[in-house]
Design a protein around this motif. Structure first.
Motif, PDB file in Angstrom:
ATOM      1  N   LEU A 148       0.852  -1.250   0.085  1.00  0.00           N
ATOM      2  CA  LEU A 148       0.137  -0.174   0.078  1.00  0.00           C
ATOM      3  C   LEU A 148       0.694   1.196   0.225  1.00  0.00           C
ATOM      4  O   LEU A 148       2.038   1.157   0.323  1.00  0.00           O
ATOM      5  N   PRO A 149       0.401   2.288  -0.456  1.00  0.00           N
ATOM      6  CA  PRO A 149       1.083   3.699  -0.487  1.00  0.00           C
ATOM      7  C   PRO A 149       1.723   4.074   0.865  1.00  0.00           C
ATOM      8  O   PRO A 149       2.937   4.698   0.903  1.00  0.00           O
ATOM      9  N   ASP A 150       1.189   3.721   1.880  1.00  0.00           N
ATOM     10  CA  ASP A 150       1.799   4.296   3.120  1.00  0.00           C
ATOM     11  C   ASP A 150       1.957   3.249   4.146  1.00  0.00           C
ATOM     12  O   ASP A 150       1.946   3.263   5.351  1.00  0.00           O
ATOM     13  N   GLY A 151       2.392   1.936   3.668  1.00  0.00           N
ATOM     14  CA  GLY A 151       2.541   0.847   4.557  1.00  0.00           C
ATOM     15  C   GLY A 151       2.231  -0.615   3.784  1.00  0.00           C
ATOM     16  O   GLY A 151       2.290  -0.647   2.491  1.00  0.00           O
ATOM     17  N   SER A 152       2.048  -1.404   4.447  1.00  0.00           N
ATOM     18  CA  SER A 152       1.689  -3.014   3.949  1.00  0.00           C
ATOM     19  C   SER A 152       0.644  -3.488   4.420  1.00  0.00           C
ATOM     20  O   SER A 152       0.044  -3.210   5.549  1.00  0.00           O
ATOM     21  N   GLY A 153      -0.101  -4.272   3.776  1.00  0.00           N
ATOM     22  CA  GLY A 153      -1.110  -5.169   4.360  1.00  0.00           C
ATOM     23  C   GLY A 153      -1.124  -5.988   5.394  1.00  0.00           C
ATOM     24  O   GLY A 153      -1.822  -6.023   6.269  1.00  0.00           O
ATOM     25  N   ILE A 154       0.275  -6.375   5.674  1.00  0.00           N
ATOM     26  CA  ILE A 154       0.620  -7.187   6.622  1.00  0.00           C
ATOM     27  C   ILE A 154       0.539  -6.150   8.129  1.00  0.00           C
ATOM     28  O   ILE A 154       0.052  -6.349   9.232  1.00  0.00           O
ATOM     29  N   ASP A 155       1.107  -4.903   7.776  1.00  0.00           N
ATOM     30  CA  ASP A 155       0.797  -3.909   8.883  1.00  0.00           C
ATOM     31  C   ASP A 155      -0.491  -3.568   9.117  1.00  0.00           C
ATOM     32  O   ASP A 155      -0.694  -3.721  10.385  1.00  0.00           O
ATOM     33  N   LEU A 156      -1.242  -3.557   8.370  1.00  0.00           N
ATOM     34  CA  LEU A 156      -2.656  -3.255   8.402  1.00  0.00           C
ATOM     35  C   LEU A 156      -3.408  -4.348   9.309  1.00  0.00           C
ATOM     36  O   LEU A 156      -4.160  -4.356  10.009  1.00  0.00           O
ATOM     37  N   CYS A 157      -3.083  -5.658   8.713  1.00  0.00           N
ATOM     38  CA  CYS A 157      -3.705  -6.888   9.277  1.00  0.00           C
ATOM     39  C   CYS A 157      -3.259  -6.816  11.117  1.00  0.00           C
ATOM     40  O   CYS A 157      -4.032  -7.067  11.774  1.00  0.00           O
ATOM     41  N   ARG A 158      -1.965  -6.553  11.243  1.00  0.00           N
ATOM     42  CA  ARG A 158      -1.641  -6.535  12.488  1.00  0.00           C
ATOM     43  C   ARG A 158      -2.444  -5.363  13.394  1.00  0.00           C
ATOM     44  O   ARG A 158      -2.805  -5.893  14.534  1.00  0.00           O
ATOM     45  N   GLU A 159      -2.709  -4.381  12.757  1.00  0.00           N
ATOM     46  CA  GLU A 159      -3.109  -3.312  13.507  1.00  0.00           C
ATOM     47  C   GLU A 159      -4.911  -3.491  13.674  1.00  0.00           C
ATOM     48  O   GLU A 159      -5.204  -3.313  14.618  1.00  0.00           O
ATOM     49  N   ILE A 160      -5.424  -4.112  12.579  1.00  0.00           N
ATOM     50  CA  ILE A 160      -6.912  -4.296  12.812  1.00  0.00           C
ATOM     51  C   ILE A 160      -7.018  -5.346  13.694  1.00  0.00           C
ATOM     52  O   ILE A 160      -7.951  -5.282  14.642  1.00  0.00           O
ATOM     53  N   LEU A 161      -6.219  -6.433  13.864  1.00  0.00           N
ATOM     54  CA  LEU A 161      -6.472  -7.509  14.765  1.00  0.00           C
ATOM     55  C   LEU A 161      -6.269  -7.082  16.192  1.00  0.00           C
ATOM     56  O   LEU A 161      -6.815  -7.708  17.042  1.00  0.00           O
ATOM     57  N   SER A 162      -5.366  -6.263  16.551  1.00  0.00           N
ATOM     58  CA  SER A 162      -5.017  -5.782  17.926  1.00  0.00           C
ATOM     59  C   SER A 162      -5.985  -4.801  18.214  1.00  0.00           C
ATOM     60  O   SER A 162      -6.471  -4.884  19.496  1.00  0.00           O
ATOM     61  N   ARG A 163      -6.912  -4.213  17.303  1.00  0.00           N
ATOM     62  CA  ARG A 163      -8.260  -3.168  17.724  1.00  0.00           C
ATOM     63  C   ARG A 163      -9.362  -4.115  17.600  1.00  0.00           C
ATOM     64  O   ARG A 163     -10.257  -3.938  18.379  1.00  0.00           O
ATOM     65  N   MET A 164      -9.401  -4.898  16.577  1.00  0.00           N
ATOM     66  CA  MET A 164     -10.804  -5.518  16.200  1.00  0.00           C
ATOM     67  C   MET A 164     -10.633  -7.177  15.876  1.00  0.00           C
ATOM     68  O   MET A 164     -10.475  -7.619  14.855  1.00  0.00           O
ATOM     69  N   PRO A 165     -10.232  -8.001  16.965  1.00  0.00           N
ATOM     70  CA  PRO A 165      -9.978  -9.386  16.745  1.00  0.00           C
ATOM     71  C   PRO A 165     -10.752 -10.069  15.982  1.00  0.00           C
ATOM     72  O   PRO A 165     -10.537 -11.293  15.579  1.00  0.00           O
ATOM     73  N   GLU A 166     -12.114  -9.586  15.825  1.00  0.00           N
ATOM     74  CA  GLU A 166     -13.178 -10.586  15.334  1.00  0.00           C
ATOM     75  C   GLU A 166     -13.157 -10.179  13.832  1.00  0.00           C
ATOM     76  O   GLU A 166     -13.799 -11.229  13.100  1.00  0.00           O
ATOM     77  N   VAL A 167     -12.371  -9.287  13.131  1.00  0.00           N
ATOM     78  CA  VAL A 167     -12.517  -9.288  11.866  1.00  0.00           C
ATOM     79  C   VAL A 167     -11.349 -10.349  11.473  1.00  0.00           C
ATOM     80  O   VAL A 167     -10.264 -10.346  11.847  1.00  0.00           O
ATOM     81  N   ARG A 168     -11.691 -10.956  10.213  1.00  0.00           N
ATOM     82  CA  ARG A 168     -11.151 -12.072   9.476  1.00  0.00           C
ATOM     83  C   ARG A 168     -10.114 -11.314   8.491  1.00  0.00           C
ATOM     84  O   ARG A 168     -10.740 -10.608   7.513  1.00  0.00           O
ATOM     85  N   CYS A 169      -8.715 -11.429   8.573  1.00  0.00           N
ATOM     86  CA  CYS A 169      -7.794 -10.566   7.583  1.00  0.00           C
ATOM     87  C   CYS A 169      -7.264 -11.689   6.516  1.00  0.00           C
ATOM     88  O   CYS A 169      -6.809 -12.808   6.989  1.00  0.00           O
ATOM     89  N   VAL A 170      -7.453 -11.435   5.249  1.00  0.00           N
ATOM     90  CA  VAL A 170      -7.010 -12.117   4.254  1.00  0.00           C
ATOM     91  C   VAL A 170      -5.995 -11.299   3.365  1.00  0.00           C
ATOM     92  O   VAL A 170      -6.267 -10.199   2.824  1.00  0.00           O
ATOM     93  N   ILE A 171      -4.683 -11.610   2.931  1.00  0.00           N
ATOM     94  CA  ILE A 171      -3.826 -10.909   2.239  1.00  0.00           C
ATOM     95  C   ILE A 171      -4.243 -11.254   0.890  1.00  0.00           C
ATOM     96  O   ILE A 171      -3.972 -12.744   0.646  1.00  0.00           O
TER      97      ILE A 171
END
Length: 213
Positions: A57-80
């Motif tokens: 992504l322009p300002d980071g990576s999907g992996i960084d976003l995945c980590r951030e999402i799960l730290s705040r919203m663990p119920e969301v299932r992330c797929v790269i």
């Protein structure tokens, strides 16, 4: 109805994926974004069942976003979902807790099936990616004493997590309450030094789990 968020900086790709997913009566795209910051904000606002994240992504990576999402919203299932077939990225995605890592050459019907599977609690990785992660884990964990520390019930739980079963499904299979399964799973993860079920699934595949009950 399964709700999905898409984060990809290529609008044409994003719209194509959205149209494909919404061709299914069971899926609704509730958020779209082109950057990490925008994606985090829109996912926080909509709380989708599944988030499909581009790797770069322009300002980071999907992996960084995945980590951030799960730290705040663990119920969301992330797929790269990415065009890049990269061993290190696959391992990083697993460590970050992603529920799947799919290449963009995946066929349309298979992508829909993947979203449905992940939303139901299953962990999903591209078969080629799974092989490479397992080979890498195997080379780093020969005679791993952590596996030997698991008791019989914890090995059963690991086996069924590797098959992709949810806690409720495991409870039904083993005749246990869902809360009891969760306790066993937590103990199993702690003994293995892991944080998420996706990591356990990869670890289990490496140790021959998931093929028997």
């Amino acid at each position: 109805m399964i709700t999905v968020a898409l984060v990809d900086d290529h609008e044409i790709v994003r719209r194509g994926v959205a149209d494909l997913l919404e061709s299914s009566d069971d899926i609704q795209v509730v958020a779209e974004a082109s950057t990490l910051a925008q994606g985090l904000a829109r996912i926080a606002a909509t709380r989708p069942d599944v988030a499909l994240l581009d790797l770069r992504l322009p300002d980071g990576s999907g992996i960084d976003l995945c980590r951030e999402i799960l730290s705040r919203m663990p119920e969301v299932r992330c797929v790269i979902l990415t065009a890049y077939d990269d061993d290190d990225a696959v391992v990083a995605a697993v460590v970050a807790g992603a529920s799947g890592y799919l290449l963009k050459d995946v066929r349309g019907p298979s992508l829909v099936e993947a979203v449905v599977a992940v939303a139901s609690g299953k962990s999903l990785l591209h078969p080629a990616a799974t092989r490479r992660v397992s080979e890498r884990v195997r080379s780093e964990s020969v005679d791993d004493p952590r596996f030997g520390s698991l008791n019989i019930r914890e090995r059963q739980i690991l086996n069924l997590i590797t098959e992709g079963l949810t806690n409720r499904q495991i409870g039904e299979r083993l005749g246990l309450k869902e809360k009891t399964v969760k306790n066993y799973a937590s103990n199993m993860l702690r003994k293995l030094g892991l944080e998420r079920r996706t990591q356990a699934a990869v670890y289990g595949r490496d140790h021959g789990q998931g093929s028997t009950t």
